[in-house]
Design a protein around this motif. Structure first.
Motif, PDB file in Angstrom:
ATOM      1  N   THR A 145      32.864  43.815  42.553  1.00  0.00           N
ATOM      2  CA  THR A 145      33.569  44.963  41.977  1.00  0.00           C
ATOM      3  C   THR A 145      32.670  46.157  41.710  1.00  0.00           C
ATOM      4  O   THR A 145      33.154  47.276  41.578  1.00  0.00           O
ATOM      5  N   LEU A 155      34.772  42.086  29.609  1.00  0.00           N
ATOM      6  CA  LEU A 155      36.072  42.088  30.269  1.00  0.00           C
ATOM      7  C   LEU A 155      37.076  41.247  29.494  1.00  0.00           C
ATOM      8  O   LEU A 155      36.786  40.126  29.072  1.00  0.00           O
ATOM      9  N   ASP A 159      43.048  43.189  30.832  1.00  0.00           N
ATOM     10  CA  ASP A 159      42.615  44.248  31.743  1.00  0.00           C
ATOM     11  C   ASP A 159      42.532  43.778  33.201  1.00  0.00           C
ATOM     12  O   ASP A 159      42.079  44.527  34.070  1.00  0.00           O
ATOM     13  N   VAL A 160      42.940  42.538  33.445  1.00  0.00           N
ATOM     14  CA  VAL A 160      42.950  41.999  34.806  1.00  0.00           C
ATOM     15  C   VAL A 160      44.392  41.966  35.315  1.00  0.00           C
ATOM     16  O   VAL A 160      45.252  41.319  34.724  1.00  0.00           O
ATOM     17  N   ILE A 167      41.132  45.678  38.309  1.00  0.00           N
ATOM     18  CA  ILE A 167      40.585  45.448  36.976  1.00  0.00           C
ATOM     19  C   ILE A 167      40.391  46.812  36.321  1.00  0.00           C
ATOM     20  O   ILE A 167      39.836  47.731  36.934  1.00  0.00           O
ATOM     21  N   LEU A 182      39.905  44.088  42.406  1.00  0.00           N
ATOM     22  CA  LEU A 182      39.615  42.671  42.196  1.00  0.00           C
ATOM     23  C   LEU A 182      39.641  41.969  43.549  1.00  0.00           C
ATOM     24  O   LEU A 182      40.696  41.895  44.187  1.00  0.00           O
TER      25      LEU A 182
END
Length: 209
Positions: A145, A155, A159-160, A167, A182
């Motif tokens: 990433t 993380l 937020d994924v 992401i 991602l």
């Protein structure tokens, strides 16, 4: 006092520096670095003059002598020298509200430009093959990433986005959010890690009851 900046509530200088840094949402690493250089500057000045003086009582000669000492005696790198200068600029402008003309005339050392060393795909694959568990997942995530180390460490699950394969990186460099892709190859491992984290959270909650 700059327009919109609140009055400082702290009375001690280092606490005032910390208060202003946190109001401006600087990173914790920057806070620690600036506090170190301000403290170092004051203590070094005391060794030169024989008494502890407030930075308001100092001027261009003191700042230039301090920076010269770092370069000539301590032989610090250009980046370290710039960091010390930035800390003093912050002290005078943001904390003491002193915008002295001579501050703009102090030169910054030029950093030496070097060609970065970049691993080949085979070297990266060999390195990743030596890792396992969460460490391996984090390393692959950073590589795939382009996120920085602390961005990966901070993380959060929310937020994924697996549907869009993105992401959201919160409060990245400069305090800005950004979006990174991602890799699809990491999605299964990310889902598995999220399930493991959820199971750990449930176990911890049961223990606390």
């Amino acid at each position: 006092m700059k327009p919109g900046a609140p009055l400082l509530q702290s009375t001690r200088l280092l606490d005032q520096v910390r208060e202003r840094i946190r109001y401006l949402h600087y990173s914790l690493k920057t806070e620690k670095a600036y506090l170190y250089w301000v403290r170092f500057f004051i203590r070094w000045s005391a060794t030169q003059s024989g008494d502890m003086r407030h930075p308001r009582e100092m001027g261009v000669a003191d700042v230039e002598a301090f920076l010269s000492m770092l370069a000539n005696e301590r032989k610090v790198s250009a980046s370290t020298h710039n960091q010390a200068l930035s800390a003093l600029l912050f002290l005078y402008r943001e904390v003491l509200n002193i915008d002295l003309p001579w501050l703009n005339n102090i030169g910054r050392p030029q950093q030496t430009k070097r060609i970065p060393s970049v691993l080949t795909k085979d070297e990266v694959a060999g390195l990743l093959a030596q890792l396992d568990g969460v460490t391996a997942l984090l390393a692959r995530l950073l590589y795939g990433t382009g996120m920085r180390l602390m961005e990966g460490m901070r993380l959060r699950i929310k937020d994924v986005d697996f549907d869009r394969h993105v992401i959201i990186v919160r409060e990245a460099k400069g305090g800005k959010d950004r979006v990174v892709m991602l890799p699809r190859s990491l999605a299964p491992a990310m889902r598995q890690q999220m399930l493991a984290a959820r199971a750990q959270w449930e176990a911890d909650r049961q223990v606390q009851r």
